[in-house]
Design a protein around this motif. Structure first.
Motif, PDB file in Angstrom:
ATOM      1  N   SER A  34       0.828  -1.214   0.000  1.00 30.81           N
ATOM      2  CA  SER A  34       0.000   0.000   0.000  1.00 30.81           C
ATOM      3  C   SER A  34       0.855   1.254   0.000  1.00 30.81           C
ATOM      4  O   SER A  34       0.498   2.262  -0.618  1.00 30.81           O
ATOM      5  CB  SER A  34      -0.921   0.016   1.221  1.00 30.81           C
ATOM      6  N   SER A  35       1.990   1.187   0.675  1.00 30.10           N
ATOM      7  CA  SER A  35       2.870   2.354   0.706  1.00 30.10           C
ATOM      8  C   SER A  35       3.436   2.649  -0.678  1.00 30.10           C
ATOM      9  O   SER A  35       3.557   3.815  -1.076  1.00 30.10           O
ATOM     10  CB  SER A  35       4.011   2.123   1.694  1.00 30.10           C
ATOM     11  N   LEU A  36       3.775   1.598  -1.417  1.00 25.38           N
ATOM     12  CA  LEU A  36       4.254   1.802  -2.789  1.00 25.38           C
ATOM     13  C   LEU A  36       3.182   2.477  -3.638  1.00 25.38           C
ATOM     14  O   LEU A  36       3.461   3.408  -4.396  1.00 25.38           O
ATOM     15  CB  LEU A  36       4.631   0.458  -3.419  1.00 25.38           C
ATOM     16  N   VAL A  37       1.967   1.991  -3.485  1.00 24.60           N
ATOM     17  CA  VAL A  37       0.875   2.549  -4.282  1.00 24.60           C
ATOM     18  C   VAL A  37       0.623   3.999  -3.898  1.00 24.60           C
ATOM     19  O   VAL A  37       0.457   4.874  -4.754  1.00 24.60           O
ATOM     20  CB  VAL A  37      -0.421   1.722  -4.096  1.00 24.60           C
ATOM     21  N   LEU A  38       0.623   4.239  -2.591  1.00 25.74           N
ATOM     22  CA  LEU A  38       0.360   5.597  -2.121  1.00 25.74           C
ATOM     23  C   LEU A  38       1.432   6.562  -2.625  1.00 25.74           C
ATOM     24  O   LEU A  38       1.137   7.687  -3.020  1.00 25.74           O
ATOM     25  CB  LEU A  38       0.313   5.622  -0.591  1.00 25.74           C
ATOM     26  N   ARG A  39       2.669   6.089  -2.635  1.00 22.50           N
ATOM     27  CA  ARG A  39       3.754   6.918  -3.143  1.00 22.50           C
ATOM     28  C   ARG A  39       3.560   7.176  -4.643  1.00 22.50           C
ATOM     29  O   ARG A  39       3.708   8.294  -5.120  1.00 22.50           O
ATOM     30  CB  ARG A  39       5.103   6.230  -2.864  1.00 22.50           C
ATOM     31  N   PHE A  40       3.172   6.128  -5.349  1.00 21.17           N
ATOM     32  CA  PHE A  40       3.009   6.253  -6.799  1.00 21.17           C
ATOM     33  C   PHE A  40       1.811   7.133  -7.151  1.00 21.17           C
ATOM     34  O   PHE A  40       1.891   8.008  -8.013  1.00 21.17           O
ATOM     35  CB  PHE A  40       2.861   4.856  -7.410  1.00 21.17           C
ATOM     36  N   VAL A  41       0.701   6.925  -6.461  1.00 18.55           N
ATOM     37  CA  VAL A  41      -0.536   7.612  -6.842  1.00 18.55           C
ATOM     38  C   VAL A  41      -0.603   9.015  -6.254  1.00 18.55           C
ATOM     39  O   VAL A  41      -1.026   9.950  -6.906  1.00 18.55           O
ATOM     40  CB  VAL A  41      -1.769   6.778  -6.405  1.00 18.55           C
ATOM     41  N   LYS A  42      -0.194   9.162  -4.986  1.00 18.15           N
ATOM     42  CA  LYS A  42      -0.385  10.448  -4.318  1.00 18.15           C
ATOM     43  C   LYS A  42       0.919  11.104  -3.927  1.00 18.15           C
ATOM     44  O   LYS A  42       0.911  12.196  -3.348  1.00 18.15           O
ATOM     45  CB  LYS A  42      -1.220  10.242  -3.051  1.00 18.15           C
ATOM     46  N   ASP A  43       2.020  10.412  -4.138  1.00 14.57           N
ATOM     47  CA  ASP A  43       3.311  10.902  -3.711  1.00 14.57           C
ATOM     48  C   ASP A  43       3.317  11.240  -2.221  1.00 14.57           C
ATOM     49  O   ASP A  43       3.785  12.291  -1.790  1.00 14.57           O
ATOM     50  CB  ASP A  43       3.737  12.129  -4.541  1.00 14.57           C
ATOM     51  N   GLN A  44       2.742  10.323  -1.451  1.00 14.70           N
ATOM     52  CA  GLN A  44       2.712  10.503   0.000  1.00 14.70           C
ATOM     53  C   GLN A  44       3.310   9.280   0.673  1.00 14.70           C
ATOM     54  O   GLN A  44       3.421   8.222   0.068  1.00 14.70           O
ATOM     55  CB  GLN A  44       1.260  10.634   0.497  1.00 14.70           C
ATOM     56  N   PHE A  45       3.644   9.448   1.940  1.00 16.87           N
ATOM     57  CA  PHE A  45       4.111   8.307   2.722  1.00 16.87           C
ATOM     58  C   PHE A  45       3.710   8.479   4.180  1.00 16.87           C
ATOM     59  O   PHE A  45       3.885   9.547   4.755  1.00 16.87           O
ATOM     60  CB  PHE A  45       5.632   8.169   2.622  1.00 16.87           C
ATOM     61  N   ASP A  46       3.124   7.430   4.752  1.00 12.20           N
ATOM     62  CA  ASP A  46       2.827   7.428   6.192  1.00 12.20           C
ATOM     63  C   ASP A  46       3.803   6.494   6.874  1.00 12.20           C
ATOM     64  O   ASP A  46       3.963   5.351   6.436  1.00 12.20           O
ATOM     65  CB  ASP A  46       1.425   6.854   6.456  1.00 12.20           C
ATOM     66  N   ASP A  47       4.418   6.966   7.946  1.00 18.07           N
ATOM     67  CA  ASP A  47       5.306   6.060   8.666  1.00 18.07           C
ATOM     68  C   ASP A  47       4.535   4.904   9.269  1.00 18.07           C
ATOM     69  O   ASP A  47       4.996   3.781   9.322  1.00 18.07           O
ATOM     70  CB  ASP A  47       6.047   6.824   9.768  1.00 18.07           C
ATOM     71  N   TYR A  48       3.359   5.225   9.771  1.00 13.36           N
ATOM     72  CA  TYR A  48       2.552   4.162  10.335  1.00 13.36           C
ATOM     73  C   TYR A  48       1.314   3.978   9.472  1.00 13.36           C
ATOM     74  O   TYR A  48       0.511   4.874   9.305  1.00 13.36           O
ATOM     75  CB  TYR A  48       2.126   4.499  11.761  1.00 13.36           C
ATOM     76  N   ARG A  49       1.202   2.813   8.908  1.00  8.34           N
ATOM     77  CA  ARG A  49       0.041   2.525   8.063  1.00  8.34           C
ATOM     78  C   ARG A  49      -0.654   1.297   8.572  1.00  8.34           C
ATOM     79  O   ARG A  49      -0.021   0.285   8.848  1.00  8.34           O
ATOM     80  CB  ARG A  49       0.500   2.297   6.634  1.00  8.34           C
ATOM     81  N   GLU A  50      -1.956   1.393   8.672  1.00  4.11           N
ATOM     82  CA  GLU A  50      -2.698   0.214   9.109  1.00  4.11           C
ATOM     83  C   GLU A  50      -2.817  -0.773   7.959  1.00  4.11           C
ATOM     84  O   GLU A  50      -2.726  -0.393   6.796  1.00  4.11           O
ATOM     85  CB  GLU A  50      -4.089   0.640   9.583  1.00  4.11           C
ATOM     86  N   SER A  51      -3.033  -2.028   8.327  1.00  5.12           N
ATOM     87  CA  SER A  51      -3.178  -3.062   7.299  1.00  5.12           C
ATOM     88  C   SER A  51      -4.335  -2.732   6.368  1.00  5.12           C
ATOM     89  O   SER A  51      -5.360  -2.216   6.807  1.00  5.12           O
ATOM     90  CB  SER A  51      -3.489  -4.413   7.936  1.00  5.12           C
ATOM     91  N   THR A  52      -4.139  -3.065   5.126  1.00  7.25           N
ATOM     92  CA  THR A  52      -5.240  -2.925   4.172  1.00  7.25           C
ATOM     93  C   THR A  52      -6.323  -3.942   4.523  1.00  7.25           C
ATOM     94  O   THR A  52      -6.029  -5.075   4.876  1.00  7.25           O
ATOM     95  CB  THR A  52      -4.731  -3.196   2.749  1.00  7.25           C
ATOM     96  N   ILE A  53      -7.553  -3.494   4.440  1.00 10.33           N
ATOM     97  CA  ILE A  53      -8.668  -4.411   4.669  1.00 10.33           C
ATOM     98  C   ILE A  53      -9.257  -4.738   3.306  1.00 10.33           C
ATOM     99  O   ILE A  53      -9.631  -3.831   2.567  1.00 10.33           O
ATOM    100  CB  ILE A  53      -9.722  -3.753   5.571  1.00 10.33           C
ATOM    101  N   GLY A  54      -9.315  -6.018   2.996  1.00 11.31           N
ATOM    102  CA  GLY A  54      -9.841  -6.402   1.689  1.00 11.31           C
ATOM    103  C   GLY A  54      -8.882  -5.985   0.586  1.00 11.31           C
ATOM    104  O   GLY A  54      -7.749  -6.408   0.547  1.00 11.31           O
ATOM    105  N   ALA A  55      -9.340  -5.126  -0.287  1.00 13.63           N
ATOM    106  CA  ALA A  55      -8.476  -4.641  -1.355  1.00 13.63           C
ATOM    107  C   ALA A  55      -8.884  -3.220  -1.684  1.00 13.63           C
ATOM    108  O   ALA A  55     -10.039  -2.846  -1.542  1.00 13.63           O
ATOM    109  CB  ALA A  55      -8.618  -5.519  -2.600  1.00 13.63           C
ATOM    110  N   ALA A  56      -7.884  -2.439  -2.094  1.00 14.91           N
ATOM    111  CA  ALA A  56      -8.170  -1.051  -2.470  1.00 14.91           C
ATOM    112  C   ALA A  56      -7.955  -0.900  -3.963  1.00 14.91           C
ATOM    113  O   ALA A  56      -7.083  -1.550  -4.544  1.00 14.91           O
ATOM    114  CB  ALA A  56      -7.268  -0.100  -1.696  1.00 14.91           C
ATOM    115  N   PHE A  57      -8.751  -0.048  -4.551  1.00 15.97           N
ATOM    116  CA  PHE A  57      -8.702   0.157  -5.989  1.00 15.97           C
ATOM    117  C   PHE A  57      -8.347   1.613  -6.258  1.00 15.97           C
ATOM    118  O   PHE A  57      -9.033   2.518  -5.794  1.00 15.97           O
ATOM    119  CB  PHE A  57     -10.072  -0.172  -6.593  1.00 15.97           C
ATOM    120  N   LEU A  58      -7.247   1.839  -6.958  1.00 16.44           N
ATOM    121  CA  LEU A  58      -6.823   3.210  -7.252  1.00 16.44           C
ATOM    122  C   LEU A  58      -6.419   3.314  -8.711  1.00 16.44           C
ATOM    123  O   LEU A  58      -6.136   2.308  -9.361  1.00 16.44           O
ATOM    124  CB  LEU A  58      -5.621   3.595  -6.382  1.00 16.44           C
ATOM    125  N   THR A  59      -6.381   4.516  -9.197  1.00 14.27           N
ATOM    126  CA  THR A  59      -5.927   4.704 -10.572  1.00 14.27           C
ATOM    127  C   THR A  59      -4.836   5.765 -10.613  1.00 14.27           C
ATOM    128  O   THR A  59      -4.810   6.680  -9.795  1.00 14.27           O
ATOM    129  CB  THR A  59      -7.077   5.175 -11.485  1.00 14.27           C
TER     130      THR A  59
END
Lengths: 226, 652
Positions: A34-59
């Motif tokens: 999720s961190s890779l995706v967040l960096r790619f899609v939003k150029d953000q990073f959270d040091d603490y990220r909760e586990s993904t629940i199910g699956a997330a869909f982004l473009t």
């Protein structure tokens, strides 16, 4: 197929190519998908990220060159064992996959290898797979934390015919590069042409029986991006 | 506009009925109001001087004798029947079946069919066992000290009472001593200084993480101290004693305590007389056994056994929601020593979210009801119509949720939504950050145990911010910027492959809501937040209230501000509500109206078959002004009923 292109709908004129691909992220839990995706899609990073629940869909859309735009529809799956039976749903129509492991956890590479095996057996035969060793920032600070050597992973990637990057979602090192490399390996021309041929049927007025049934192409049914 | 007028006329009619039968009766008469001043019901009055106050009296007999002379009691009872609209009970509820109301709010009683008398018997029985156990454990070091004072409170008659009332000053925990000390100020609710008193301080640190004990164990004592200072603990362990979940502390830290809990629980299970709860000083322990799991709550917040049991049930439902009942049972029957933490991996945030919600004290949990966004009837109708129009063929439930409040719901006629299930969904959306923070759309397999605990449903979730203008285009999902000004579209389907179908429905829904202006209406309503109590009823003495419509299984309340600012003040308010809720819902209570005064607040609880109303005013408020305020609220609700509650919803 999920890949498709639309012509003339983007600024940039007649020669523009636009193709859309479905990408799935797989790998053990807590390796940083999720961190890779967040960096790619939003150029953000959270040091603490909760586990993904199910699956997330982004473009996310990237421009390969002045004429070529590639849009990724990304399925960021949860790594926990209990979600495993759902994985085929996400990789079934995928054009590309990023299989992630944590370079400070040797066991996560084993898990990644088993995902690669499953993809090569069950997914699209032309699927582009990229192996990503994440958390590069950790070993830059403390080299003794590394549990998987670059050489080992690279050798495996070559043998299994995968793209390979060591990445850091935290510092964004190699993240953009990874997705760009995938985009370059994808059959954009083919996807554009293939879709172009079917394009007439997809437009209002035409009747398109085929693509509506296919979940991967559902987005097309709800209208193009113009 | 015309719609509103007709609604107004409708209400006018019903209030005409009331005045025709005698306006006098709309007051809960002072004579019918119970005033249990010195019997321990006034939880607010934590400070209890030992010299002045007689030992706590058994509350119920006194209430029965004093409080309900049949004539006056009937007066206030009859009022409620006329004042509200009884036919609402037979209408389709928004979401939730009536049966659920009772199972939820009376979970304790329904799960315990035995009469109070038999409970006493079984308690005495337990007590003798307990004595034996205690004898054994005395050699077990300092932990046994915490078991010291179980006996005086093991009286079934005190069961529903707050512990706080019973605990002699010296025995109270430091937190409560501090809380009591604070009450020596004239009006602590008025001048709460969050950083100055110990209770607030503890409340503030209640959710801090307990750091792990390092390898050498140098910080063990300190860590243990932090852990013990927590006001509330939840533990979940397997029947074979394996730890599954603990709100605070890592395995190393809690393993002893899990062992103790396991020993105690299995001891009584072995004797075929399961231990339900016990108290030690100001701490209440509640156990819940559910198949292969044992759940334990330890609270120093003065909650009742029934309330803690409801909280444990909710944690259990969360586990079922992740695993489903059959698959969990299969795991344990295949291998009784299964470590459930593995299959539950990653759901700690959800359990923590629930647990912390209970610790903070949530009106929604207390009342087992949902809160709705206040909207005009015509707007709500338009939203409902839109939902029905764009409904995907495989849709089971559709919800629009804004800032933790329900905007609209679409559901099949034959399936209602269980409040417990909705609570799990809300918790997942708003307490656990991963969905909101993801900034994308989500596709989540989950089991809604109230609906069907044997299988999964699939939930499509899409968040968008309400802070700025309309969302542009259906393709780019905006990121989540705000905290609780979030709007979520939740679509649930039994179809595993239904993502794209529901996504399409979401796109159409958003597009249409934007076209017909409802999106802006919702956003405006969310931004308005809760109205202050004085805005709802100008000039009232009331500071806060909770009104639950039983037929709709929904509640409404004003803003906590300005009187209840901060965690500790809110928790204290919730404690007051809890104690009133408890005394009204006790099977033996038969209370309809309860008035209690304490040093920090005066409060009134009023129950009718149609609603429950709890209101709180400052300590100087008179009984009459409380009653007046309560009546004004009921009148306001009658006028606004279709705005503050979803009545019916979109049913297909």
């Amino acid at each position: 197929m999920a890949a498709r292109m639309q012509q003339g709908g983007r600024p940039g004129g007649g020669g523009a190519r636009f193709a859309q691909f479905k990408l799935v992220l797989l790998g053990e839990s807590a390796v940083g998908k999720s961190s890779l995706v967040l960096r790619f899609v939003k150029d953000q990073f959270d040091d603490y990220r909760e586990s993904t629940i199910g699956a997330a869909f982004l473009t996310q859309t990237i421009a390969l060159d002045e004429q070529t735009t590639v849009k990724f529809e990304i399925w960021d799956t949860a790594g926990q064992e209990r979600y495993k039976s759902l994985a085929p749903m996400y990789y079934r129509n995928a054009n590309c996959a990023v299989v992630v492991y944590d370079i400070t956890q040797a066991s996560s590479l084993d898990k990644a290898k088993s995902w690669v095996k499953e993809l090569q057996r069950q997914a699209n035969e032309n699927i582009v797979i990229c192996l990503a060793g994440n958390k590069l920032d950790l070993v830059t600070e403390q080299p003794d934390k590394r549990a998987v050597t670059t050489a080992d992973a690279e050798a495996y990637a070559q043998e299994a015919n995968l793209l390979f990057f060591e990445t850091s979602a935290k510092t964004s090192e190699n993240v953009k590069e990874l997705f760009t490399a995938i985009a370059r390996k994808l059959p954009i021309e083919q996807a554009s042409q293939g879709r172009g041929a079917r394009g007439a049927a997809g437009r209002p007025g035409g009747v398109d029986l085929g693509s509506r049934q296919e979940p991967g192409a559902q987005g097309g049914a709800s209208g193009c991006n113009c | 506009m015309s719609d509103d007028q007709s609604a107004g006329a409708d209400i006018q009619k019903s209030s005409d009925n009331v005045s025709a039968t005698g306006g006098e009766e709309t007051q809960p008469q002072a004579g019918s109001v119970n005033t249990p001043k010195h019997d321990g019901q006034d939880v607010g009055g934590l400070e209890r001087s030992q010299e002045l106050t007689p030992p706590p009296l058994p509350p119920r007999p006194r209430l029965e004798v004093n409080g309900r002379p049949p004539t006056t009691g009937a007066g206030s009872f009859r009022l409620s029947k006329r004042a509200s609209r009884p036919q609402l009970l037979s209408q389709a509820t928004t979401a939730v079946s009536l049966a659920d109301v009772h199972t939820q709010s009376r979970a304790d009683f329904s799960s315990n069919p035995s009469s109070p008398a038999s409970r006493i018997v079984s308690r005495k029985h337990s007590l003798s066992h307990f004595g034996k156990f205690r004898g054994n454990s005395d050699s077990g070091g300092d932990d046994s000290a915490s078991l010291r004072s179980y006996a005086p409170t093991l009286d079934a008659r005190l069961d529903g009472e707050s512990l706080l009332g019973d605990v002699p000053e010296q025995e109270a925990t430091p937190a409560w001593r501090a809380l009591s000390a604070q009450l020596e100020h004239d009006d602590p609710f008025d001048n709460v200084l969050p950083d100055l008193d110990l209770f607030s301080l503890q409340m503030q640190h209640e959710f801090d993480e307990v750091c792990a004990v390092d390898a050498e164990g140098t910080n063990e004592e300190q860590t243990l101290g932090t852990w013990k200072a927590k006001l509330k603990h939840f533990f979940i362990l397997s029947a074979s004693g394996k730890p599954i979940y603990s709100r605070h502390g890592d395995d190393q830290l809690i393993s002893h305590y899990i062992g103790v809990a396991q020993t105690i629980v299995s001891f009584y299970q072995g004797a075929d007389d399961p231990l339900r709860s016990f108290t030690a000083g100001g701490t209440r322990f509640v156990m819940l056994s559910k198949g292969p799991l044992n759940l334990v709550a330890v609270s120093r917040l003065g909650e009742s056994e029934a309330q803690l049991r409801t909280q444990l049930e909710s944690l259990y439902m969360q586990i079922l929601s992740t695993l489903t009942l059959p698959s969990m049972e299969k795991m344990f029957s295949a291998r009784p020593s299964t470590d459930l933490r593995r299959p539950l991996e990653g759901t700690d945030v959800l359990l923590d979210g629930l647990a912390d919600g209970f610790t903070r004290g949530s009106p929604s949990t207390l009342l087992s009801a949902l809160e709705c966004l206040r909207l005009r009837k015509t707007h709500r109708q338009t939203i409902n119509d839109t939902l029905l129009k764009v409904r995907a063929p495989n849709l089971l439930y559709g919800l629009i949720v804004a800032a933790g409040r329900l905007v609209s719901v679409v559901r099949p006629k034959k399936h209602s939504l269980h409040p417990g299930d909705l609570h799990l969904i809300f918790n997942m959306l708003f307490e656990a950050g991963s969905i909101k923070a993801g900034g994308g759309e989500n596709w989540i397999p989950l089991c809604l145990p109230g609906f069907n605990n044997t299988g999964y449903l699939y939930m499509y979730v899409s968040f968008f911010s309400t802070s700025e203008g309309p969302t542009n285009g259906s393709d780019e999902r905006p990121s989540s910027a705000g905290e609780d000004d979030e709007l979520a579209v939740v679509l649930i389907s039994p179809n595993k492959e239904g993502f794209y179908e529901l996504r399409k429905m979401r796109d159409e829904l958003v597009e249409q809501l934007q076209d017909n202006g409802c999106m802006n209406v919702i956003k405006t309503a969310v931004r308005k937040r809760h109205a202050a109590c004085s805005d709802i009823i100008p000039g009232t003495a009331l500071r806060h209230f909770l009104y639950k419509s039983r037929g709709n299984v929904q509640f409404t309340m004003p803003s906590f501000e300005p009187y209840y600012h901060g965690l500790a003040a809110r928790r204290k308010l919730m404690n007051l509500y809890s104690s009133m809720h408890e005394s009204i819902h006790l099977k033996t209570a038969h209370l309809k109206v309860q008035h209690c005064t304490a040093q920090d607040a005066a409060a009134l609880a009023w129950e009718t078959p149609l609603f429950e109303l709890y209101c709180v005013a400052g300590p100087q408020a008179t009984k009459a002004s409380l009653a007046h305020g309560a009546n004004r609220i009921v009148q306001w609700i009658r006028r606004e009923e279709e705005r503050v509650f979803i009545i019916g919803g979109a049913v297909f």
